[in-house]
Design a protein around this motif. Structure first.
Motif, PDB file in Angstrom:
ATOM      1  N   PRO A 120       0.678  -1.073  -0.022  1.00  9.43           N
ATOM      2  CA  PRO A 120      -0.037  -0.008   0.093  1.00  9.43           C
ATOM      3  C   PRO A 120       0.704   1.270  -0.060  1.00  9.43           C
ATOM      4  CG  PRO A 120      -0.051  -1.048   2.041  1.00  9.43           C
ATOM      5  CD  PRO A 120       0.731  -1.920   1.287  1.00  9.43           C
ATOM      6  N   ARG A 121       2.158   1.191   0.291  1.00 12.08           N
ATOM      7  CA  ARG A 121       2.877   2.448   0.282  1.00 12.08           C
ATOM      8  C   ARG A 121       2.985   2.877  -1.188  1.00 12.08           C
ATOM      9  NH1 ARG A 121       7.797   0.209   3.653  1.00 12.08           N
ATOM     10  NH2 ARG A 121       7.287  -1.787   2.124  1.00 12.08           N
ATOM     11  N   VAL A 157       1.999   7.583  -4.831  1.00 12.01           N
ATOM     12  CA  VAL A 157       1.491   8.050  -5.899  1.00 12.01           C
ATOM     13  C   VAL A 157       0.710   9.255  -5.633  1.00 12.01           C
ATOM     14  CG1 VAL A 157       0.477   7.697  -7.788  1.00 12.01           C
ATOM     15  CG2 VAL A 157       2.182   6.280  -7.404  1.00 12.01           C
ATOM     16  N   LEU A 158      -0.568   8.950  -4.584  1.00 13.55           N
ATOM     17  CA  LEU A 158      -1.517   9.930  -4.467  1.00 13.55           C
ATOM     18  C   LEU A 158      -0.982  11.105  -3.854  1.00 13.55           C
ATOM     19  CD1 LEU A 158      -4.092   7.151  -3.716  1.00 13.55           C
ATOM     20  CD2 LEU A 158      -4.012   8.440  -5.533  1.00 13.55           C
ATOM     21  N   ALA A 159      -0.214  10.832  -2.770  1.00 12.34           N
ATOM     22  CA  ALA A 159       0.539  12.039  -1.925  1.00 12.34           C
ATOM     23  C   ALA A 159       1.451  12.993  -2.984  1.00 12.34           C
ATOM     24  CB  ALA A 159       1.373  11.524  -0.922  1.00 12.34           C
ATOM     25  N   ALA A 160       2.066  12.233  -3.841  1.00 16.05           N
ATOM     26  CA  ALA A 160       2.741  13.075  -4.684  1.00 16.05           C
ATOM     27  C   ALA A 160       1.833  13.845  -5.753  1.00 16.05           C
ATOM     28  CB  ALA A 160       3.686  12.128  -5.730  1.00 16.05           C
ATOM     29  N   PRO A 211       1.727  19.532   5.333  1.00 13.80           N
ATOM     30  CA  PRO A 211       0.894  18.433   6.193  1.00 13.80           C
ATOM     31  C   PRO A 211       0.898  17.121   5.467  1.00 13.80           C
ATOM     32  CG  PRO A 211      -0.113  20.465   6.374  1.00 13.80           C
ATOM     33  CD  PRO A 211       0.700  20.806   5.153  1.00 13.80           C
ATOM     34  N   PRO A 212       0.597  17.014   4.190  1.00 11.67           N
ATOM     35  CA  PRO A 212       0.639  15.545   3.491  1.00 11.67           C
ATOM     36  C   PRO A 212       1.868  14.853   3.560  1.00 11.67           C
ATOM     37  CG  PRO A 212      -0.451  17.146   2.098  1.00 11.67           C
ATOM     38  CD  PRO A 212       0.043  17.948   3.304  1.00 11.67           C
ATOM     39  N   ILE A 213       2.962  15.370   3.478  1.00  9.54           N
ATOM     40  CA  ILE A 213       4.248  14.967   3.462  1.00  9.54           C
ATOM     41  C   ILE A 213       4.572  14.310   4.965  1.00  9.54           C
ATOM     42  CG2 ILE A 213       5.870  17.070   3.739  1.00  9.54           C
ATOM     43  CD1 ILE A 213       6.287  13.760   1.511  1.00  9.54           C
ATOM     44  N   SER A 214       4.256  15.318   6.020  1.00  8.51           N
ATOM     45  CA  SER A 214       4.655  14.976   7.223  1.00  8.51           C
ATOM     46  C   SER A 214       3.871  13.890   7.836  1.00  8.51           C
ATOM     47  CB  SER A 214       4.230  16.202   8.059  1.00  8.51           C
ATOM     48  OG  SER A 214       4.879  17.348   7.878  1.00  8.51           O
ATOM     49  N   TRP A 215       2.373  13.924   7.468  1.00 10.94           N
ATOM     50  CA  TRP A 215       1.687  12.729   7.868  1.00 10.94           C
ATOM     51  C   TRP A 215       1.978  11.393   7.207  1.00 10.94           C
ATOM     52  CZ3 TRP A 215      -3.547  14.045  10.172  1.00 10.94           C
ATOM     53  CH2 TRP A 215      -4.122  12.884  10.578  1.00 10.94           C
ATOM     54  N   LEU A 216       2.474  11.427   5.919  1.00 11.87           N
ATOM     55  CA  LEU A 216       2.875  10.452   5.112  1.00 11.87           C
ATOM     56  C   LEU A 216       4.082   9.893   5.754  1.00 11.87           C
ATOM     57  CD1 LEU A 216       2.718   8.595   2.355  1.00 11.87           C
ATOM     58  CD2 LEU A 216       4.166  10.173   1.340  1.00 11.87           C
ATOM     59  N   ALA A 217       5.153  10.776   6.063  1.00  9.88           N
ATOM     60  CA  ALA A 217       6.543  10.104   6.632  1.00  9.88           C
ATOM     61  C   ALA A 217       6.030   9.702   8.071  1.00  9.88           C
ATOM     62  CB  ALA A 217       7.341  11.561   7.088  1.00  9.88           C
ATOM     63  N   LEU A 218       5.085  10.072   8.707  1.00  6.14           N
ATOM     64  CA  LEU A 218       4.669   9.726  10.136  1.00  6.14           C
ATOM     65  C   LEU A 218       3.882   8.189  10.027  1.00  6.14           C
ATOM     66  CD1 LEU A 218       4.506  10.169  13.141  1.00  6.14           C
ATOM     67  CD2 LEU A 218       2.388  11.104  12.686  1.00  6.14           C
ATOM     68  N   SER A 219       3.325   8.067   9.064  1.00  2.00           N
ATOM     69  CA  SER A 219       2.474   6.765   8.482  1.00  2.00           C
ATOM     70  C   SER A 219       3.425   5.630   8.352  1.00  2.00           C
ATOM     71  CB  SER A 219       1.420   6.844   7.698  1.00  2.00           C
ATOM     72  OG  SER A 219       1.799   7.239   6.340  1.00  2.00           O
ATOM     73  N   TRP A 266      -3.568   5.880   8.751  1.00  5.68           N
ATOM     74  CA  TRP A 266      -4.719   5.657   8.025  1.00  5.68           C
ATOM     75  C   TRP A 266      -4.516   5.372   6.491  1.00  5.68           C
ATOM     76  CZ3 TRP A 266      -6.168   8.845   4.222  1.00  5.68           C
ATOM     77  CH2 TRP A 266      -5.497  10.243   4.125  1.00  5.68           C
ATOM     78  N   MET A 267      -3.364   6.020   5.821  1.00 12.30           N
ATOM     79  CA  MET A 267      -3.239   5.915   4.438  1.00 12.30           C
ATOM     80  C   MET A 267      -2.721   4.703   4.030  1.00 12.30           C
ATOM     81  SD  MET A 267      -0.795   9.227   3.715  1.00 12.30           S
ATOM     82  CE  MET A 267      -0.785  10.620   5.002  1.00 12.30           C
ATOM     83  N   LEU A 268      -2.272   3.655   5.065  1.00 16.15           N
ATOM     84  CA  LEU A 268      -1.866   2.527   4.735  1.00 16.15           C
ATOM     85  C   LEU A 268      -2.722   1.422   5.208  1.00 16.15           C
ATOM     86  CD1 LEU A 268       1.952   2.970   5.897  1.00 16.15           C
ATOM     87  CD2 LEU A 268       0.840   3.339   3.564  1.00 16.15           C
ATOM     88  N   LEU A 269      -3.754   1.870   5.956  1.00 16.92           N
ATOM     89  CA  LEU A 269      -4.870   0.836   6.241  1.00 16.92           C
ATOM     90  C   LEU A 269      -5.604   0.091   4.826  1.00 16.92           C
ATOM     91  CD1 LEU A 269      -5.978   2.364   9.286  1.00 16.92           C
ATOM     92  CD2 LEU A 269      -4.532   0.485   9.221  1.00 16.92           C
ATOM     93  N   PRO A 270      -6.232  -1.037   5.109  1.00 13.48           N
ATOM     94  CA  PRO A 270      -7.125  -1.518   4.143  1.00 13.48           C
ATOM     95  C   PRO A 270      -8.090  -0.797   3.962  1.00 13.48           C
ATOM     96  CG  PRO A 270      -6.293  -3.415   5.599  1.00 13.48           C
ATOM     97  CD  PRO A 270      -5.717  -1.897   6.095  1.00 13.48           C
TER      98      PRO A 270
END
Length: 192
Positions: free
Chosen positions: A41-42, A47-50, A135-143, A159-163
């Motif tokens: 899922p990463r 891709v979506l975050a970029a 904010p998106p890159i920070s939350w992505l790195a945290l996830s 949450w971004m990586l959950l099913p």
């Protein structure tokens, strides 16, 4: 129709769209391994975050003072702009998937697009459009570094990586999408 073309050019939509397409195709090409195992899922999340971060630069115009004095209603246009970012970013990934490699389900893409564009809108409101990507890159790195999501706080972090069927991930993305779209639509981007 001319105002729409001018609006798109002033918000750097062609350049942002090119980055969205290039990033989706690049990750799709890297993910083509021919294996039958489930996709990580990463990769689709990246891709979506970029894509959302590339499009977030258009959440502010060239002159915010001019935007604020315009004789048009900005609230609906801003809301539609945020929603279109999510729709286009998700549609590009789903279109690239039709070439053969299935990176993510439609539900996963829709949920992550909603949450990521909400985060971009929050970033534009708080930090300004040039820094809406923070904010998106920070939350992505945290996830990516969060521990295994076993309880609600870690599920909110990841949450971004959950099913796609996970309630915590869906509600977190929905809350971010609603809060970000509403804040950006009403307040607009922060002046530089």
């Amino acid at each position: 129709m001319r105002w729409l073309t001018l609006y798109a050019r002033s918000r750097q939509v062609p350049a942002s769209f090119a980055v969205v397409v290039i990033s989706a195709v690049a990750v799709w090409a890297l993910a083509r391994d021919g294996g039958t195992e489930s996709a990580d899922p990463r990769l689709p999340t990246l891709v979506l975050a970029a894509g959302a971060m590339a499009a977030s630069i258009g959440l502010g115009g060239q002159d915010l003072a001019l935007d604020r004095t315009a004789a048009i209603r900005w609230v609906p246009r801003r809301a539609v702009h945020v929603l279109l970012i999510g729709a286009v970013v998700g549609a590009v990934l789903l279109a690239v998937q039709t070439l053969g490699e299935d990176l993510a389900s439609t539900a996963f893409v829709a949920r992550n697009c909603a949450g990521l564009t909400g985060l971009c809108a929050i970033g534009a409101t708080i930090c300004g459009a040039p820094y809406a990507w923070t904010p998106p890159i920070s939350w992505l790195a945290l996830s990516f570094v969060a521990p295994s999501p076993t309880d609600v706080p870690t599920q909110v972090m990841a949450w971004m990586l959950l099913p796609p069927g996970t309630a915590t991930g869906t509600w977190t993305a929905l809350a971010l999408a609603v809060a970000g779209t509403a804040a950006y639509a009403v307040a607009g981007p922060r002046p530089r």
